[in-house]
Write a protein that holds these residues in place. Structure first.
Motif, PDB file in Angstrom:
ATOM      1  N   GLY A 183      -9.964 -43.036  50.035  1.00  0.00           N
ATOM      2  CA  GLY A 183     -10.744 -43.927  50.878  1.00  0.00           C
ATOM      3  C   GLY A 183     -10.146 -45.285  51.144  1.00  0.00           C
ATOM      4  O   GLY A 183     -10.790 -46.145  51.741  1.00  0.00           O
ATOM      5  N   MET A 195     -16.664 -46.818  47.139  1.00  0.00           N
ATOM      6  CA  MET A 195     -17.107 -45.493  47.574  1.00  0.00           C
ATOM      7  C   MET A 195     -18.571 -45.240  47.213  1.00  0.00           C
ATOM      8  O   MET A 195     -19.301 -44.592  47.960  1.00  0.00           O
ATOM      9  CB  MET A 195     -16.216 -44.415  46.927  1.00  0.00           C
ATOM     10  CG  MET A 195     -14.784 -44.381  47.447  1.00  0.00           C
ATOM     11  SD  MET A 195     -14.699 -43.963  49.231  1.00  0.00           S
ATOM     12  CE  MET A 195     -14.401 -45.590  49.921  1.00  0.00           C
ATOM     13  N   LYS A 210     -21.411 -44.254  49.713  1.00  0.00           N
ATOM     14  CA  LYS A 210     -22.236 -43.079  49.458  1.00  0.00           C
ATOM     15  C   LYS A 210     -23.715 -43.422  49.637  1.00  0.00           C
ATOM     16  O   LYS A 210     -24.470 -42.673  50.274  1.00  0.00           O
ATOM     17  CB  LYS A 210     -21.987 -42.567  48.034  1.00  0.00           C
ATOM     18  CG  LYS A 210     -22.868 -41.387  47.638  1.00  0.00           C
ATOM     19  CD  LYS A 210     -22.628 -41.003  46.191  1.00  0.00           C
ATOM     20  CE  LYS A 210     -23.560 -39.871  45.769  1.00  0.00           C
ATOM     21  NZ  LYS A 210     -23.378 -39.508  44.341  1.00  0.00           N
TER      22      LYS A 210
END
Length: 255
Positions: free
Chosen positions: A61, A89, A93
């Motif tokens: 990412g 992340m 999410k």
């Protein structure tokens, strides 16, 4: 033995496109090991290792700008970088989960109604998106526990209530122009406040708190948008004042 690959061979070997390799060269992310006098690019096995690092970091990412900085570092604290990226992340999410939840609610309402006014749709999505900011804003004026309790509606029930709210706002917009005291308009407001109490069980307590404590505040229209036009909003305000007067409730704060 030192092996060189033309850009076409390198692209085929690594599964990259020639266009991507050109771009990586332009931004100094992956330079060819050799460029001929005629401008032909050639790559080596070392370039394959560099590309593997880039692809791995992209998978984790990292944006290309960050990858560029990392692979050019002489000393790289890998663990610290990975921990930071993990937090990034996790935030993404959570954001994706919120987006999926909002889409789920919107599609449910559209399936049930067949269509939805764009302003009503945007209000519902905005409220879901800005829920945490709305709680923070309200906590500046009201007890935090009271505010938290207002946002504890289970998601399935919230989906049903949002559907009812969308239908009710559609009816209110359709009723615009009628006398604010019209029984039909007042019946819609009765439904509106009943529904508001289901959505926000502590709403009455909040209103009383405003009156008792002489709290003065300006509602942030960006944080709490209305699906009504300014003219519709004025009309609804008049109808609400009549509604509360009929209930024998004076919401005017004494000077």
């Amino acid at each position: 033995m030192y092996t060189q690959y033309s850009i076409g061979e390198f692209a085929k070997k690594t599964g990259m496109t020639i266009r991507t390799l050109h771009y990586y060269d332009e931004i100094d992310l992956l330079k060819p090991s050799f460029i001929s006098p005629t401008g032909r690019r050639f790559y080596s096995d070392e370039n394959i290792i560099q590309l593997q690092k880039i692809v791995s970091l992209k998978f984790l990412g990292y944006p290309l700008e960050k990858i560029h900085a990392l692979i050019h570092l002489k000393e790289w604290d890998l663990k610290e970088s990975l921990e930071f990226q993990k937090q990034e992340m996790l935030q993404k999410k959570e954001q994706l989960q919120q987006v999926i939840r909002a889409l789920d609610h919107a599609l449910y309402i559209m399936d049930e109604q067949g269509t939805m006014n764009a302003n009503i749709f945007m209000m519902l999505i905005h409220n879901m998106h800005k829920e945490e900011e709305q709680k923070e804003w309200m906590s500046n004026y009201f007890p935090k526990e009271m505010v938290e309790n207002m946002f504890k509606v289970p998601d399935e029930k919230l989906k049903e209530l949002n559907l009812e709210m969308a239908e009710l706002f559609s009816q209110l917009k359709a009723a615009y122009g009628q006398d604010p005291a019209n029984p039909n308009v007042q019946a819609l407001l009765e439904q509106y406040f009943d529904l508001s109490l289901e959505l926000y069980p502590n709403a009455i307590e909040l209103v009383e708190n405003v009156k008792d404590e002489n709290i003065e505040f300006e509602q942030d229209t960006q944080l709490f948008p209305s699906p009504l036009s300014p003219e519709e909003g004025i009309w609804l305000g008049q109808a609400m004042q009549i509604y509360w007067n009929n209930k024998g409730i004076n919401l005017q704060v004494d000077d």
